[in-house]
Design a protein around this motif. Sequence first.
Motif, mmCIF file in Angstrom:
data_model
loop_
_atom_site.group_PDB
_atom_site.id
_atom_site.type_symbol
_atom_site.label_atom_id
_atom_site.label_comp_id
_atom_site.label_asym_id
_atom_site.label_seq_id
_atom_site.Cartn_x
_atom_site.Cartn_y
_atom_site.Cartn_z
ATOM 1 N N GLY A 714 4.980 10.698 8.184
ATOM 2 C CA GLY A 714 4.749 9.578 8.970
ATOM 3 C C GLY A 714 5.113 8.292 7.902
ATOM 4 O O GLY A 714 5.520 7.226 8.688
ATOM 5 N N PHE A 715 4.796 8.418 6.622
ATOM 6 C CA PHE A 715 5.105 7.374 5.878
ATOM 7 C C PHE A 715 6.495 7.201 5.504
ATOM 8 O O PHE A 715 6.956 6.096 5.352
ATOM 9 C CB PHE A 715 4.144 7.433 4.474
ATOM 10 N N TYR A 716 7.112 8.222 5.392
ATOM 11 C CA TYR A 716 8.489 8.221 5.225
ATOM 12 C C TYR A 716 9.284 7.199 6.284
ATOM 13 O O TYR A 716 10.221 6.592 6.118
ATOM 14 C CB TYR A 716 9.160 9.659 5.261
ATOM 15 N N HIS A 717 9.024 7.489 7.651
ATOM 16 C CA HIS A 717 9.396 7.164 8.861
ATOM 17 C C HIS A 717 9.211 5.582 8.745
ATOM 18 O O HIS A 717 10.278 4.649 9.166
ATOM 19 C CB HIS A 717 9.282 7.463 9.840
ATOM 20 N N ILE A 718 8.144 4.990 8.310
ATOM 21 C CA ILE A 718 7.783 3.502 8.078
ATOM 22 C C ILE A 718 8.696 3.065 7.080
ATOM 23 O O ILE A 718 9.238 1.892 7.030
ATOM 24 C CB ILE A 718 6.165 3.413 7.809
ATOM 25 N N CYS A 719 8.785 3.719 5.824
ATOM 26 C CA CYS A 719 9.560 3.386 4.888
ATOM 27 C C CYS A 719 11.039 3.164 5.272
ATOM 28 O O CYS A 719 11.768 2.019 5.003
ATOM 29 C CB CYS A 719 9.409 4.216 3.394
ATOM 30 N N LYS A 720 11.402 4.087 5.985
ATOM 31 C CA LYS A 720 12.938 4.048 6.249
ATOM 32 C C LYS A 720 13.242 2.982 7.184
ATOM 33 O O LYS A 720 14.254 2.413 7.270
ATOM 34 C CB LYS A 720 13.213 5.350 7.048
ATOM 35 N N SER A 721 12.114 2.713 8.303
ATOM 36 C CA SER A 721 12.417 1.489 9.036
ATOM 37 C C SER A 721 12.458 0.170 8.330
ATOM 38 O O SER A 721 13.177 -0.764 9.103
ATOM 39 C CB SER A 721 11.189 1.551 10.134
ATOM 40 N N ARG A 722 12.007 0.180 7.389
ATOM 41 C CA ARG A 722 12.258 -1.114 6.416
ATOM 42 C C ARG A 722 13.106 -0.726 5.278
ATOM 43 O O ARG A 722 13.076 -1.855 4.482
ATOM 44 C CB ARG A 722 10.739 -1.548 5.816
ATOM 45 N N ALA A 723 14.014 0.195 5.184
ATOM 46 C CA ALA A 723 14.893 0.176 4.225
ATOM 47 C C ALA A 723 14.280 0.780 3.004
ATOM 48 O O ALA A 723 13.206 0.461 2.404
ATOM 49 C CB ALA A 723 15.508 -0.985 3.817
#
Length: 810
Positions: A714-723
């Motif tokens: 869940g945190f990875y995908h948030i970070c990925k969406s913001r680079a």
Amino acid sequence: MKVNEEEYKNVLSIYRVPVSELRSEFDANHFSFQTTDDLEHVSNEMIGQKRAEKAMEFGLSVEQTGYNLFVVGTAGTGRLTYTLDSVTKQAKERAVPKDICYVYNFENPDMPLVIDFPAGTGQKFQQEIEILLIDIERQIRSTFSSEVFEKDKRKIIEDFRARVEAIWQETDEFALQQHMKVERTPEGIELVPLFNGRPLAVEEFEKLSETDKEMMKNCEKIVGQKIDETVYQSLKIEELLKKKVNQFMMEVAANSIKDLFSPFRDKYQENKKVIEYLESYFHDVVSHYTFFLDTNNNGQENIMKALMGGSNEHFHHRYTVNLFVNNKNLAGAPVIYETNPTYYNLFGKVEYQGSLGSWTTNFTLIKPGALHLANGGYLILQATELLQQPQVWMRLKMALQTGSIQIENLNEMNGVIPSNGNRPEPIPLNLKVIIIGSYYLYDFLSAYDEDFHKLFKVKVEFVAIMKKDQENSWKLARFVKNYVDKEGLLPFHRRAIAKVIDYGSRLVEEQSKLSTDFQEITKVLVESSYWAKLEHESVVDDRHVEKALSEKAHRSNHIVEQYREMIRNGTIMLETDGYRIGQINGLAVMGTRDSIFGIPTKITAQTYVGKNGIMNIEREAMLSGQIHNKGMMILTGFLSGEFAKNRPIPLSASITFEQTYNSIDGDSASSTELYVLLSSLAEVPIYQGIAVTGSVNQWGEIQPIGGVNEKIEGFYHICKSRALTGKQGVIIPKQNIQNLMLETEVVEAIKEGHFHIWAVSHIAEGIEILTGVDAGNIRNEKGQYPEGTIFAKVENRFTKMFEMANKLKN
């Protein structure tokens, strides 16, 4: 004390989880086959349930009463399939139980009697009795229409008529002596006066003297008395005639049918109940021989009799047999799986028929329930359905306790229809009941029903997890083989099966274990075959399993996508870079009916001088569960034990999950809350690109939590969406490394250095990763923390608070 960049990199390196430990992948080369077509079919193979297998074998083998079974476990673990297979196998080795018949009770018609027969012979007995009834009716009618019978009957009647004529002859002679003549006509009896031997006319009677008239009247009175006596004697003789004729006809009926019963007496001489029934049957037929002769009623009378329930056909029911349970076609003990365990489906019933606005019944309308059909064998029930039915659980217990089944109609008990007093004889009960249910229902019955463990002494527990070893891996491969063949799916390549095994580890979140939730696994098998067929492939490969899993997740991730969208557009305030004091990213899991996902949540803390201690804003707003409240109290215990050994802590603090409006429970964020408290107290900023999960005890030791994979992803995908910056990551408890089964995408990002996982065992290790400052949690010989460290800064802050509190007090 801020560590330099090299030292900080070293700290991150020490606690970073190696890529090799982020996911356990099964090596397809452990299998010697290429596709499931190369495997042999192995039926009824149980996977990972050795304890359950032994318990099942034990429970089915013990013959003593009370050793019924409760099969407990989660749905999808194969508990029903294995139960049916095991019980069916055991049943084949047992004897076929006896047939059960209900027969008419000639002495007490309201209590039909039970007679049992060796399996398969109950139907023969029923047919024999049907033929016997036909033969009886034919024999009686034939005998009663014979010339011999008519001659003997006529002789009896003529003898009695002669007796009647004799007494009337005597009366006639007596009347003549009294100068009277008796004339018997259809209209009655008349007396005629005689004068000189001839009838006296009325005119002549009037000319007689008064003396003669008086004499004639006296004679008439005397003769009248004689006639009354004669009539009385005639009626007595007629009554005797009726009895004599009836006795004669009963003897004739008995003699005509007695030879019909002789073969039965010889055949069933060892069955006492049959012999008693046949004797009662014989005497009842003899007593009611007229019912076999009633052929002269006109059509209208027959219709009325039928409507009133008095026809011969209705009467003949008493001479039939209700084949209640027929085990003719069984090859062993019966196995009944009752999916709808209503009262009547389990315990049977007495059916009714409508007749002129009323309800009637007879013993032939007694119908069996599942308990009767399973008697002598096994009855399988689902606990959920069973406990939803009124009165069923109590009646089932009563039947098992008493060892008999009494058929009673609920409608009669509730007054819906009038009771006719029909109460069939109870049937002895000898069977094993196997109930399948959840842990919750098992615990519920254990706690609230004192009879439960007396009646269900064997617990068969199906676990949701099994070892990921060679044996179970091969068994799972054979399971795939069997399911593929059964459902007509494409064959699976060994690489695809390896992916299915990996999915099994993901389901239980443990690298060394596999899930026994075969219901979830079969979903993946079906969907993988679908995607392979869509590509016109002849074999399911690993990419098709991955496709099935991704599509399955996509179908149910609408809520998480909305949540992530709100984070991206700033509706939910969450930072994945930069430093903040008293702010940290915690991790939680949310779930729907068919999906679980992780979401990051900002947790903030404010600390100030006061006496209120740590205030849990969620608790004050009544959004905090008991376990979460406990976690907050543990924080107070840690801070007091670490920093208040020589003086009290004049602390007031508030902690909250920002922008959360639902109830929060669990202690998986307690370490996160402690980190943010330390940050606020030490006034040291936390890097917002790192999220944290894990519970903590009063000694600052980090404890494992659940849902670790979903939280990280869940945190990875948030970070990925913001680079991804290459510095972001998640801190987890060290004990949770064995639970890591991360998505391939996340593993690749970590492998490339774009994302990181750190595992810690103490709060001091985590705070260094979050802040880049030494924790300094070990006091020196003077009892002081190293200058510039987090713990030193926290203690200095508490010292200032203490001094300020004293000033305010003074």
